[in-house]
Design an enzyme around this catalytic site. Structure first.
Site, PDB file in Angstrom:
ATOM      1  N   ASN A  35      70.821  48.963-108.053  1.00 32.90           N
ATOM      2  CA  ASN A  35      70.691  49.619-106.914  1.00 32.90           C
ATOM      3  C   ASN A  35      71.953  50.255-106.464  1.00 32.90           C
ATOM      4  O   ASN A  35      72.727  49.701-105.975  1.00 32.90           O
ATOM      5  CB  ASN A  35      70.083  48.819-105.726  1.00 32.90           C
ATOM      6  CG  ASN A  35      69.969  49.647-104.479  1.00 32.90           C
ATOM      7  OD1 ASN A  35      70.344  50.887-104.576  1.00 32.90           O
ATOM      8  ND2 ASN A  35      69.631  48.850-103.349  1.00 32.90           N
ATOM      9  N   TRP A  36      72.000  51.588-106.802  1.00 26.87           N
ATOM     10  CA  TRP A  36      73.377  51.976-106.679  1.00 26.87           C
ATOM     11  C   TRP A  36      73.963  52.236-105.228  1.00 26.87           C
ATOM     12  O   TRP A  36      75.098  52.558-104.816  1.00 26.87           O
ATOM     13  CB  TRP A  36      73.753  53.385-107.549  1.00 26.87           C
ATOM     14  CG  TRP A  36      73.772  53.164-109.028  1.00 26.87           C
ATOM     15  CD1 TRP A  36      73.399  52.037-109.574  1.00 26.87           C
ATOM     16  CD2 TRP A  36      74.135  54.272-109.869  1.00 26.87           C
ATOM     17  NE1 TRP A  36      73.748  52.336-111.307  1.00 26.87           N
ATOM     18  CE2 TRP A  36      74.008  53.489-111.249  1.00 26.87           C
ATOM     19  CE3 TRP A  36      74.499  55.613-109.757  1.00 26.87           C
ATOM     20  CZ2 TRP A  36      74.275  54.516-112.387  1.00 26.87           C
ATOM     21  CZ3 TRP A  36      74.781  56.232-111.053  1.00 26.87           C
ATOM     22  CH2 TRP A  36      74.726  55.707-112.468  1.00 26.87           C
ATOM     23  N   LYS A  37      72.823  52.248-104.488  1.00 27.40           N
ATOM     24  CA  LYS A  37      73.036  52.531-102.984  1.00 27.40           C
ATOM     25  C   LYS A  37      73.692  54.015-102.935  1.00 27.40           C
ATOM     26  O   LYS A  37      73.343  55.077-103.754  1.00 27.40           O
ATOM     27  CB  LYS A  37      73.904  51.593-102.291  1.00 27.40           C
ATOM     28  CG  LYS A  37      73.194  50.215-102.711  1.00 27.40           C
ATOM     29  CD  LYS A  37      73.529  49.076-101.646  1.00 27.40           C
ATOM     30  CE  LYS A  37      72.886  47.793-101.910  1.00 27.40           C
ATOM     31  NZ  LYS A  37      73.231  46.670-101.013  1.00 27.40           N
TER      32      LYS A  37
ATOM     33  N   HIS B  97      63.879  49.046 -98.958  1.00 28.23           N
ATOM     34  CA  HIS B  97      64.981  48.091 -98.861  1.00 28.23           C
ATOM     35  C   HIS B  97      65.685  47.658 -97.625  1.00 28.23           C
ATOM     36  O   HIS B  97      65.328  48.633 -96.657  1.00 28.23           O
ATOM     37  CB  HIS B  97      66.221  49.023 -99.743  1.00 28.23           C
ATOM     38  CG  HIS B  97      67.403  48.028-100.080  1.00 28.23           C
ATOM     39  ND1 HIS B  97      68.280  47.838 -99.102  1.00 28.23           N
ATOM     40  CD2 HIS B  97      67.920  47.432-100.950  1.00 28.23           C
ATOM     41  CE1 HIS B  97      69.257  46.973 -99.772  1.00 28.23           C
ATOM     42  NE2 HIS B  97      68.925  46.715-100.830  1.00 28.23           N
TER      43      HIS B  97
ATOM     44  N   GLU C   7      68.278  47.789 -96.018  1.00 29.47           N
ATOM     45  CA  GLU C   7      69.244  48.899 -95.532  1.00 29.47           C
ATOM     46  C   GLU C   7      68.217  49.958 -94.648  1.00 29.47           C
ATOM     47  O   GLU C   7      68.752  50.552 -93.890  1.00 29.47           O
ATOM     48  CB  GLU C   7      70.049  49.173 -96.365  1.00 29.47           C
ATOM     49  CG  GLU C   7      71.204  48.212 -96.746  1.00 29.47           C
ATOM     50  CD  GLU C   7      71.966  48.227 -97.903  1.00 29.47           C
ATOM     51  OE1 GLU C   7      72.159  49.417 -98.750  1.00 29.47           O
ATOM     52  OE2 GLU C   7      72.522  47.351 -98.317  1.00 29.47           O
TER      53      GLU C   7
ATOM     54  N   GLU D  62      64.541  39.915-101.357  1.00 37.57           N
ATOM     55  CA  GLU D  62      66.215  39.984-100.906  1.00 37.57           C
ATOM     56  C   GLU D  62      66.322  39.590 -99.634  1.00 37.57           C
ATOM     57  O   GLU D  62      65.980  40.154 -98.678  1.00 37.57           O
ATOM     58  CB  GLU D  62      66.485  41.636-101.011  1.00 37.57           C
ATOM     59  CG  GLU D  62      66.259  42.384-102.320  1.00 37.57           C
ATOM     60  CD  GLU D  62      67.370  43.584-102.508  1.00 37.57           C
ATOM     61  OE1 GLU D  62      67.993  43.693-103.361  1.00 37.57           O
ATOM     62  OE2 GLU D  62      67.662  44.185-101.385  1.00 37.57           O
TER      63      GLU D  62
ATOM     64  N   GLY E  95      75.115  42.464 -99.762  1.00 34.51           N
ATOM     65  CA  GLY E  95      76.531  42.963 -99.362  1.00 34.51           C
ATOM     66  C   GLY E  95      77.505  42.004 -98.760  1.00 34.51           C
ATOM     67  O   GLY E  95      78.460  42.295 -98.184  1.00 34.51           O
TER      68      GLY E  95
ATOM     69  N   SER F 136      73.228  40.316-103.965  1.00 35.99           N
ATOM     70  CA  SER F 136      74.707  39.783-104.303  1.00 35.99           C
ATOM     71  C   SER F 136      74.417  38.784-105.790  1.00 35.99           C
ATOM     72  O   SER F 136      75.310  38.071-105.835  1.00 35.99           O
ATOM     73  CB  SER F 136      75.381  38.836-103.449  1.00 35.99           C
ATOM     74  OG  SER F 136      75.848  39.415-102.066  1.00 35.99           O
TER      75      SER F 136
ATOM     76  N   GLY G 295      72.983  44.932-106.741  1.00 34.61           N
ATOM     77  CA  GLY G 295      73.866  46.041-105.664  1.00 34.61           C
ATOM     78  C   GLY G 295      75.202  46.369-106.417  1.00 34.61           C
ATOM     79  O   GLY G 295      75.275  46.760-107.663  1.00 34.61           O
ATOM     80  N   GLY G 296      76.221  45.908-105.769  1.00 36.27           N
ATOM     81  CA  GLY G 296      77.708  46.038-106.161  1.00 36.27           C
ATOM     82  C   GLY G 296      77.907  45.903-107.955  1.00 36.27           C
ATOM     83  O   GLY G 296      78.583  46.787-108.279  1.00 36.27           O
TER      84      GLY G 296
HETATM   85  C1  3PY Z   1      72.490  43.902-103.025  1.00 34.51           C
HETATM   86  O1  3PY Z   1      72.657  43.108-104.188  1.00 34.51           O
HETATM   87  O2  3PY Z   1      73.396  43.713-102.137  1.00 34.51           O
HETATM   88  C2  3PY Z   1      71.268  44.544-102.877  1.00 34.51           C
HETATM   89  O3  3PY Z   1      71.014  44.985-101.803  1.00 34.51           O
HETATM   90  C3  3PY Z   1      70.595  45.087-104.007  1.00 34.51           C
HETATM   91  O4  3PY Z   1      69.614  45.609-103.572  1.00 34.51           O
END
Ligand code: 3PY
Length: 251
Positions: free
Chosen positions: A10-12, A95, A97, A167, A173, A213, A234-235
């Site tokens: 998930n590149w956001k 998601h 967010e 999640e 994050g 994470s 994510g990151g």
């Molecule tokens: C994270 O790993 O922070 C995520 O939100 C993945 O979607």
């Protein structure tokens, strides 16, 4: 393991189209022998570049949201029809967010899923609790309810196009990860919810990811859990070597 894992990045809100090409090109050779499904969910603006770069590889491309209407006066939105027209295969829906910053509710999550399925997309549905909710002891009920509302009107056959990502919001994050045991417990609750809504065979077949994470260091332990069938990353999905390490841990 019963199920083939799915590792989805998930590149956001990261990467320009040129950078997306570069990142997909960097990831491609590192994951080419993966024994799991590999997906990158990129910003809308990067879809064309990512699809082009991923052509002929084992990397599936996804978006991070879609609107439920086909077209119309919805400034700034993108419909599921539009996504399908690009050749994209996956879409993340709900998601945390989106739920926290953009007013996404269980009801709109359900509408978006409906539109995504009607357009042949595979869905990565996100559910999860806030820290206060975990501390109140309502995680299981909450996640079960999110799952139930999201899947309203989804047939047993359509369920095959759905991946659920657990999640915990307190792990997104923040660098905090749920323990492997916590992750497995809630993934098992989601699976039991699917069994209740559909049947045991559907529950056994559905892919349930952990997200929050997940990184190159903690992936193996999390993915080793019986009810954790992959990760929404994510990151670490922005770092080719780290992402490849997670894919390897899932294979
Ligand atoms: C994270 O790993 O922070 C995520 O939100 C993945 O979607």
């Amino acid at each position: 393991k019963l199920r083939k894992a799915v590792i989805a990045g998930n590149w956001k809100m990261n990467k320009t189209p040129a950078e997306a090409t570069e990142l997909i090109e960097a990831i491609k050779p590192l994951v080419k022998d993966a024994d799991c499904d590999v997906v990158a969910c990129v910003p809308y603006i990067d879809l064309a570049a990512a699809l082009e770069a991923a052509k002929g590889s084992n990397i599936g491309i996804g978006a991070q949201n879609c609107h439920w209407e086909k077209s119309g006066a919805f400034t700034g939105e993108i419909s599921a029809d539009m996504l399908t027209s690009t050749g994209v295969q996956y879409v993340i829906i709900g998601h945390s967010e989106r739920r926290t910053y953009f007013g996404e509710t269980d009801v709109t999550v359900n509408k978006r899923i409906r539109a995504a399925l009607d357009n042949g997309l595979s869905v990565i549905l996100c559910v999860g609790e806030f820290l206060e909710q975990r501390e109140q002891g309502i995680t299981d009920e909450l996640v079960a309810m999110q799952t139930k509302i999201a899947l309203g009107g989804v047939s047993k056959d359509e369920l095959k196009k759905i991946i659920i990502a657990y999640e915990p919001i307190w792990a997104i994050g923040t660098g905090k990860t749920a323990t492997a045991q916590q992750a497995n417990e809630v993934c098992a609750v989601i699976r039991a919810t699917v069994a209740k809504l559909y049947d045991t065979a559907s529950a056994d077949a559905i892919t349930i990811q952990y997200g929050g994470s997940m990184n190159a260091k903690n992936a193996a332990e999390l993915l080793d859990q019986p009810d954790v069938d992959g990760g929404l990353i994510g990151g670490a999905s922005l770092k080719p070597a780290d992402f490849a390490e997670i894919v390897k841990a899932a294979s």
